[in-house]
Design an enzyme around this catalytic site. Structure first.
Site, PDB file in Angstrom:
ATOM      1  N   ASP A 167      15.033 -30.528  46.835  1.00  0.00           N
ATOM      2  CA  ASP A 167      13.665 -30.164  46.496  1.00  0.00           C
ATOM      3  C   ASP A 167      12.958 -29.802  47.794  1.00  0.00           C
ATOM      4  O   ASP A 167      13.463 -30.054  48.887  1.00  0.00           O
ATOM      5  CB  ASP A 167      12.966 -31.341  45.800  1.00  0.00           C
ATOM      6  N   SER A 168      11.766 -29.243  47.664  1.00  0.00           N
ATOM      7  CA  SER A 168      10.968 -28.946  48.846  1.00  0.00           C
ATOM      8  C   SER A 168      10.549 -30.221  49.565  1.00  0.00           C
ATOM      9  O   SER A 168      10.271 -30.201  50.765  1.00  0.00           O
ATOM     10  CB  SER A 168       9.711 -28.158  48.451  1.00  0.00           C
ATOM     11  N   TYR A 173       6.678 -25.439  48.741  1.00  0.00           N
ATOM     12  CA  TYR A 173       7.172 -24.108  48.407  1.00  0.00           C
ATOM     13  C   TYR A 173       6.137 -23.310  47.605  1.00  0.00           C
ATOM     14  O   TYR A 173       6.103 -22.082  47.655  1.00  0.00           O
ATOM     15  CB  TYR A 173       8.440 -24.205  47.563  1.00  0.00           C
ATOM     16  N   GLY A 174       5.324 -24.008  46.830  1.00  0.00           N
ATOM     17  CA  GLY A 174       4.462 -23.365  45.845  1.00  0.00           C
ATOM     18  C   GLY A 174       3.625 -22.199  46.347  1.00  0.00           C
ATOM     19  O   GLY A 174       3.578 -21.148  45.700  1.00  0.00           O
ATOM     20  N   CYS A 184      13.746 -28.791  41.653  1.00  0.00           N
ATOM     21  CA  CYS A 184      12.471 -28.228  42.074  1.00  0.00           C
ATOM     22  C   CYS A 184      12.156 -27.070  41.144  1.00  0.00           C
ATOM     23  O   CYS A 184      12.932 -26.104  41.078  1.00  0.00           O
ATOM     24  CB  CYS A 184      12.565 -27.750  43.524  1.00  0.00           C
ATOM     25  N   ASN A 185      11.052 -27.148  40.422  1.00  0.00           N
ATOM     26  CA  ASN A 185      10.698 -26.071  39.499  1.00  0.00           C
ATOM     27  C   ASN A 185      10.408 -24.772  40.229  1.00  0.00           C
ATOM     28  O   ASN A 185      10.799 -23.682  39.774  1.00  0.00           O
ATOM     29  CB  ASN A 185       9.481 -26.481  38.675  1.00  0.00           C
ATOM     30  N   THR A 186       9.730 -24.857  41.359  1.00  0.00           N
ATOM     31  CA  THR A 186       9.395 -23.654  42.116  1.00  0.00           C
ATOM     32  C   THR A 186      10.653 -22.970  42.616  1.00  0.00           C
ATOM     33  O   THR A 186      10.813 -21.745  42.476  1.00  0.00           O
ATOM     34  CB  THR A 186       8.479 -24.006  43.294  1.00  0.00           C
ATOM     35  N   GLU A 200       3.421 -35.979  48.630  1.00  0.00           N
ATOM     36  CA  GLU A 200       4.106 -36.038  49.913  1.00  0.00           C
ATOM     37  C   GLU A 200       3.402 -36.995  50.872  1.00  0.00           C
ATOM     38  O   GLU A 200       4.040 -37.656  51.699  1.00  0.00           O
ATOM     39  CB  GLU A 200       4.199 -34.637  50.537  1.00  0.00           C
ATOM     40  N   CYS A 210       6.495 -29.660  37.519  1.00  0.00           N
ATOM     41  CA  CYS A 210       6.868 -29.833  38.926  1.00  0.00           C
ATOM     42  C   CYS A 210       7.453 -31.222  39.067  1.00  0.00           C
ATOM     43  O   CYS A 210       6.908 -32.190  38.513  1.00  0.00           O
ATOM     44  CB  CYS A 210       5.636 -29.664  39.822  1.00  0.00           C
ATOM     45  N   THR A 211       8.543 -31.344  39.806  1.00  0.00           N
ATOM     46  CA  THR A 211       9.214 -32.643  39.907  1.00  0.00           C
ATOM     47  C   THR A 211       8.411 -33.664  40.706  1.00  0.00           C
ATOM     48  O   THR A 211       8.709 -34.858  40.646  1.00  0.00           O
ATOM     49  CB  THR A 211      10.617 -32.491  40.532  1.00  0.00           C
ATOM     50  N   HIS A 212       7.400 -33.229  41.426  1.00  0.00           N
ATOM     51  CA  HIS A 212       6.515 -34.189  42.099  1.00  0.00           C
ATOM     52  C   HIS A 212       5.625 -34.931  41.099  1.00  0.00           C
ATOM     53  O   HIS A 212       5.222 -36.071  41.339  1.00  0.00           O
ATOM     54  CB  HIS A 212       5.612 -33.489  43.123  1.00  0.00           C
TER      55      HIS A 212
END
Length: 267
Positions: free
Chosen positions: A8-9, A40-41, A71-73, A149, A181-183
């Site tokens: 992921d980012s 990344y978004g 990561c969806n993005t 983050e 979004c995985t976050h």
């Protein structure tokens, strides 16, 4: 020892990592957090695609047998690109629009995600396949990735963003909210407090983990599993920062077992 690579980012993909670790407890897992390039978004799709290819090549050098783009993005920008480049099973993320459409009683569902997720062609195809007979509210949520983050899961700044993005949804009749979004699963308690009990929140991570398990079990040469599975974590940011985030997001046991290292991607 054969392993599964997950990336992921940043730390959002840990919401998928924990589900895979639960379903495949004896399998070695390698997680890559591209925190030096996060988020990344806001980046362009070509930039994301180029960066994601470098991350994938790094993980392939670790001799992984299965790749999970948690990561969806990154999935929206580069999943097809990766599948065209590399000969191994690759699991990606997409907003769980189908189950939301199947479950809604009001006929109104919402998807919260990064701007880049909505810009990618996969989301357009997803809408074309499943958004029939329902109204889909698309809610870009810039800034939430950064809050996760930073470890701010329910502080005032995060609360302000969530209220800004989500306050209007219940009044418009939305009864299903997709975490795109995985976050965002790490914000789930705060999200549920904002939207209220009348809105069901859908996290795709368990379904993605089940797909990863299916593909792992189908590998022609059955990889050996480990009685003491390795839990390796790489970051393009500070390793100590990631250790602290593992403690906060996964708990002390997972953090204690983790082997955290700093990695660099060749430009």
């Amino acid at each position: 020892m054969a392993s599964i690579g997950i990336f992921d980012s940043g730390v959002g993909g840990l919401s998928v990592w924990r589900e895979i670790a639960f379903l495949l407890p004896d399998v070695d897992l390698i997680y890559f957090a591209d925190q030096g390039y996060c988020p990344y978004g806001p980046r362009t799709l070509p930039d994301i695609r180029q960066r994601v290819e470098k991350v994938a090549r790094f993980l392939l050098a670790q001799e992984i047998e299965l790749l999970v783009v948690a990561c969806n993005t990154a999935s929206a920008a580069a999943l097809s690109h990766l599948r065209g480049l590399f000969d191994l099973p690759i699991v990606g993320m997409e907003p769980a629009l189908k189950p939301a459409v199947e479950k809604t009683n009001s006929g109104k569902v919402a998807v919260m995600a990064t701007p880049a997720t909505f810009q990618g062609e996969p989301f357009g195809r997803l809408m074309a396949r499943f958004a029939h007979g329902v109204q889909v509210f698309v809610q870009p949520c810039p800034g939430l990735v950064e809050q996760v983050e930073q470890g701010d899961l329910d502080g005032p700044a995060t609360q302000r963003l969530l209220h800004r993005y989500l306050d209007g949804l219940p009044a418009q009749g939305v009864d299903e909210l997709v975490l795109g979004c995985t976050h965002y699963p790490f914000l789930r308690p705060a999200i549920e407090a904002v939207v209220g009990a009348g809105v069901q929140v859908i996290d795709p991570a368990p379904a993605v983990a089940r797909q990863a398990r299916r593909l792992w079990e189908r590998l022609e040469t059955k990889p050996l599993t480990s009685s003491v599975p390795q839990r390796r974590f790489y970051t393009t940011g500070p390793a100590e920062r990631l250790r602290q985030q593992l403690w906060q997001l996964l708990g002390p046991k997972a953090a204690h077992q983790a082997n955290v290292q700093t990695a660099s991607l060749h430009e």
